[in-house]
Design a protein around this motif. Structure first.
Motif, PDB file in Angstrom:
ATOM      1  N   PRO A   1       0.827  -1.212   0.000  1.00  0.00           N
ATOM      2  CA  PRO A   1       0.000   0.000   0.000  1.00  0.00           C
ATOM      3  C   PRO A   1       0.861   1.262   0.000  1.00  0.00           C
ATOM      4  N   SER A   2       0.354   2.309  -0.587  1.00  0.00           N
ATOM      5  CA  SER A   2       1.080   3.574  -0.635  1.00  0.00           C
ATOM      6  C   SER A   2       1.091   4.234   0.739  1.00  0.00           C
ATOM      7  N   VAL A   3       2.001   5.177   0.935  1.00  0.00           N
ATOM      8  CA  VAL A   3       2.068   5.924   2.195  1.00  0.00           C
ATOM      9  C   VAL A   3       0.751   6.658   2.432  1.00  0.00           C
ATOM     10  N   LYS A   4       0.214   7.232   1.378  1.00  0.00           N
ATOM     11  CA  LYS A   4      -1.066   7.946   1.493  1.00  0.00           C
ATOM     12  C   LYS A   4      -2.159   7.022   1.995  1.00  0.00           C
ATOM     13  N   SER A   5      -2.194   5.819   1.432  1.00  0.00           N
ATOM     14  CA  SER A   5      -3.213   4.839   1.826  1.00  0.00           C
ATOM     15  C   SER A   5      -3.014   4.396   3.274  1.00  0.00           C
ATOM     16  N   ILE A   6      -1.762   4.171   3.663  1.00  0.00           N
ATOM     17  CA  ILE A   6      -1.469   3.763   5.042  1.00  0.00           C
ATOM     18  C   ILE A   6      -1.966   4.800   6.033  1.00  0.00           C
ATOM     19  N   LEU A   7      -1.702   6.061   5.727  1.00  0.00           N
ATOM     20  CA  LEU A   7      -2.073   7.134   6.653  1.00  0.00           C
ATOM     21  C   LEU A   7      -3.581   7.378   6.668  1.00  0.00           C
ATOM     22  N   GLU A   8      -4.234   7.261   5.520  1.00  0.00           N
ATOM     23  CA  GLU A   8      -5.687   7.429   5.468  1.00  0.00           C
ATOM     24  C   GLU A   8      -6.376   6.338   6.280  1.00  0.00           C
TER      25      GLU A   8
ATOM     26  N   ALA B   1      -5.006   4.602   8.731  1.00  0.00           N
ATOM     27  CA  ALA B   1      -4.657   4.796  10.144  1.00  0.00           C
ATOM     28  C   ALA B   1      -5.532   5.862  10.784  1.00  0.00           C
ATOM     29  N   ARG B   2      -5.772   6.953  10.051  1.00  0.00           N
ATOM     30  CA  ARG B   2      -6.593   8.040  10.611  1.00  0.00           C
ATOM     31  C   ARG B   2      -8.047   7.619  10.764  1.00  0.00           C
ATOM     32  N   SER B   3      -8.574   6.941   9.759  1.00  0.00           N
ATOM     33  CA  SER B   3      -9.995   6.561   9.798  1.00  0.00           C
ATOM     34  C   SER B   3     -10.276   5.462  10.816  1.00  0.00           C
ATOM     35  N   SER B   4      -9.266   4.652  11.106  1.00  0.00           N
ATOM     36  CA  SER B   4      -9.464   3.536  12.037  1.00  0.00           C
ATOM     37  C   SER B   4      -8.937   3.829  13.441  1.00  0.00           C
ATOM     38  N   ASN B   5      -8.448   5.060  13.636  1.00  0.00           N
ATOM     39  CA  ASN B   5      -7.852   5.429  14.935  1.00  0.00           C
ATOM     40  C   ASN B   5      -6.753   4.443  15.346  1.00  0.00           C
ATOM     41  N   ALA B   6      -5.875   4.151  14.391  1.00  0.00           N
ATOM     42  CA  ALA B   6      -4.800   3.191  14.617  1.00  0.00           C
ATOM     43  C   ALA B   6      -3.842   3.678  15.699  1.00  0.00           C
ATOM     44  N   THR B   7      -3.348   2.752  16.475  1.00  0.00           N
ATOM     45  CA  THR B   7      -2.358   3.095  17.507  1.00  0.00           C
ATOM     46  C   THR B   7      -0.936   2.822  17.018  1.00  0.00           C
ATOM     47  N   ILE B   8      -0.799   2.092  15.920  1.00  0.00           N
ATOM     48  CA  ILE B   8       0.516   1.775  15.357  1.00  0.00           C
ATOM     49  C   ILE B   8       0.557   2.234  13.904  1.00  0.00           C
ATOM     50  N   VAL B   9       1.585   2.988  13.567  1.00  0.00           N
ATOM     51  CA  VAL B   9       1.811   3.407  12.184  1.00  0.00           C
ATOM     52  C   VAL B   9       3.225   3.008  11.793  1.00  0.00           C
TER      53      VAL B   9
ATOM     54  N   GLN C   1      -4.027  11.269  15.193  1.00  0.00           N
ATOM     55  CA  GLN C   1      -3.871  11.652  16.596  1.00  0.00           C
ATOM     56  C   GLN C   1      -3.883  10.469  17.559  1.00  0.00           C
ATOM     57  N   SER C   2      -4.287   9.314  17.069  1.00  0.00           N
ATOM     58  CA  SER C   2      -4.401   8.125  17.932  1.00  0.00           C
ATOM     59  C   SER C   2      -3.089   7.350  18.053  1.00  0.00           C
ATOM     60  N   VAL C   3      -2.092   7.681  17.238  1.00  0.00           N
ATOM     61  CA  VAL C   3      -0.886   6.858  17.155  1.00  0.00           C
ATOM     62  C   VAL C   3      -0.092   6.867  18.470  1.00  0.00           C
ATOM     63  N   GLU C   4       0.300   5.665  18.894  1.00  0.00           N
ATOM     64  CA  GLU C   4       1.124   5.488  20.088  1.00  0.00           C
ATOM     65  C   GLU C   4       2.507   4.947  19.738  1.00  0.00           C
ATOM     66  N   GLN C   5       2.585   4.221  18.633  1.00  0.00           N
ATOM     67  CA  GLN C   5       3.856   3.647  18.193  1.00  0.00           C
ATOM     68  C   GLN C   5       4.076   4.000  16.724  1.00  0.00           C
ATOM     69  N   LEU C   6       5.220   4.653  16.434  1.00  0.00           N
ATOM     70  CA  LEU C   6       5.485   5.151  15.090  1.00  0.00           C
ATOM     71  C   LEU C   6       6.879   4.715  14.630  1.00  0.00           C
ATOM     72  N   THR C   7       6.928   4.149  13.438  1.00  0.00           N
ATOM     73  CA  THR C   7       8.209   3.772  12.843  1.00  0.00           C
ATOM     74  C   THR C   7       8.426   4.554  11.551  1.00  0.00           C
ATOM     75  N   LEU C   8       9.530   5.321  11.556  1.00  0.00           N
ATOM     76  CA  LEU C   8       9.964   6.044  10.360  1.00  0.00           C
ATOM     77  C   LEU C   8      11.363   5.582   9.964  1.00  0.00           C
ATOM     78  N   ALA C   9      11.709   4.373  10.378  1.00  0.00           N
ATOM     79  CA  ALA C   9      13.057   3.846  10.183  1.00  0.00           C
ATOM     80  C   ALA C   9      13.368   3.557   8.718  1.00  0.00           C
ATOM     81  N   ASN C  10      14.680   3.579   8.420  1.00  0.00           N
ATOM     82  CA  ASN C  10      15.178   3.166   7.103  1.00  0.00           C
ATOM     83  C   ASN C  10      14.556   3.950   5.958  1.00  0.00           C
ATOM     84  N   ASN C  11      14.549   5.262   6.133  1.00  0.00           N
ATOM     85  CA  ASN C  11      14.130   6.152   5.059  1.00  0.00           C
ATOM     86  C   ASN C  11      15.289   7.088   4.713  1.00  0.00           C
ATOM     87  N   ARG C  12      14.984   8.233   4.129  1.00  0.00           N
ATOM     88  CA  ARG C  12      16.027   9.195   3.737  1.00  0.00           C
ATOM     89  C   ARG C  12      15.744  10.566   4.348  1.00  0.00           C
ATOM     90  N   LEU C  13      15.159  10.539   5.514  1.00  0.00           N
ATOM     91  CA  LEU C  13      14.716  11.785   6.146  1.00  0.00           C
ATOM     92  C   LEU C  13      15.898  12.621   6.635  1.00  0.00           C
TER      93      LEU C  13
END
Length: 253
Positions: free
Chosen positions: A2-9, A11-19, A37-49
């Motif tokens: 899934p695309s990043v956009k799809s993952i975030l949409e 997550a927001r609609s389902s009040n996901a706690t993990i992204v 706003q519901s996220v409790e655990q976030l992984t942004l690892a292994n990118n180019r940020l």
């Protein structure tokens, strides 16, 4: 995938706690993330940020975040205001210093800044009194601030492969310390106060190889192991042997 956009949409609609945005080739953090706003655990690892936006402070419930394996030269200043944050991983980046007031993080228990370019820790670091696990291996540290002795709940301290030449006596205040790795530094001696910690007793781990320890210290470590080493630190003999070694150096000069 899934695309990043799809993952975030989703997550927001389902009040996901993990992204999980691991390995998405991200060069920038998508603004839509801060709407989850519901996220409790976030992984942004292994990118180019190259940076993390200050808006991350909007994630009020965030407890666990990983920035592992990016191109960060700094952490966002707003991290000091993230009251729910407990676990912060930012290893394998290019971080040279910590934000002003970093010690104000009120609930941090795990901090991994291994494999960065840190040269020093400020005295403010001593205010991280909730910290239990601290990983600082493979940086450019030469000393530690005495205030590190205020981290009284610290159980794990990993300082391998830095340029540390001496340790503060205040490490002896760390009464919860049971796992300490010091190998690959420039230590010639170990402060006797370290023997005030549980290190050297059953169930603890201490490593100090690949340091230019004074010969008598290295001999004790080689022959008596960790238990014998800490027995020496606790003895009256230690101060006398240090003085003798110092006297021997002066005579050679």
């Amino acid at each position: 995938m899934p695309s990043v956009k799809s993952i975030l949409e989703t997550a927001r609609s389902s009040n996901a706690t993990i992204v999980d945005l691991n390995a998405q080739s991200l060069k920038d953090v998508p603004p839509a993330l801060f709407e989850v706003q519901s996220v409790e655990q976030l992984t942004l690892a292994n990118n180019r940020l190259g940076e993390i936006p200050e808006d991350i402070v909007r994630l009020k419930k965030l407890e666990n975040v990983s920035f592992f394996g990016n191109k960060l030269s700094a952490l966002p200043k707003s991290v000091v205001s993230m009251g729910s944050l407990k676990y912060l991983t930012a290893s394998y980046n290019f971080i040279t210093e910590l934000p002003t007031g970093f010690g104000s993080c009120p609930n941090l228990v795990y901090l991994d800044l291994s494999c960065n370019q840190l040269k020093q820790l400020t005295a403010n670091f001593g205010f991280l009194t909730t910290l239990r696990s601290l990983h600082l291996s493979d940086n450019h540290l030469e000393t530690l601030p005495p205030e590190i002795g205020k981290l009284v709940d610290l159980n794990t301290l990993v300082l391998c492969n830095n340029n540390i030449t001496h340790l503060p006596a205040e490490l002896g205040n760390l009464q919860a310390l049971r796992y300490c790795l010091l190998q690959g530094n420039k230590l010639k001696t170990i402060p006797k106060e370290l023997a005030n910690t549980p290190l050297g007793t059953s169930g603890t781990t201490f490593r100090a190889y690949k340091n230019p320890l004074l010969p008598f210290l290295q001999d004790v470590l080689d022959e008596g192991g960790t238990k014998g080493f800490f027995a020496l630190l606790r003895s009256d003999e230690y101060a006398a042997k240090l003085a003798e070694a110092e006297s021997g150096k002066k005579k050679k000069k």
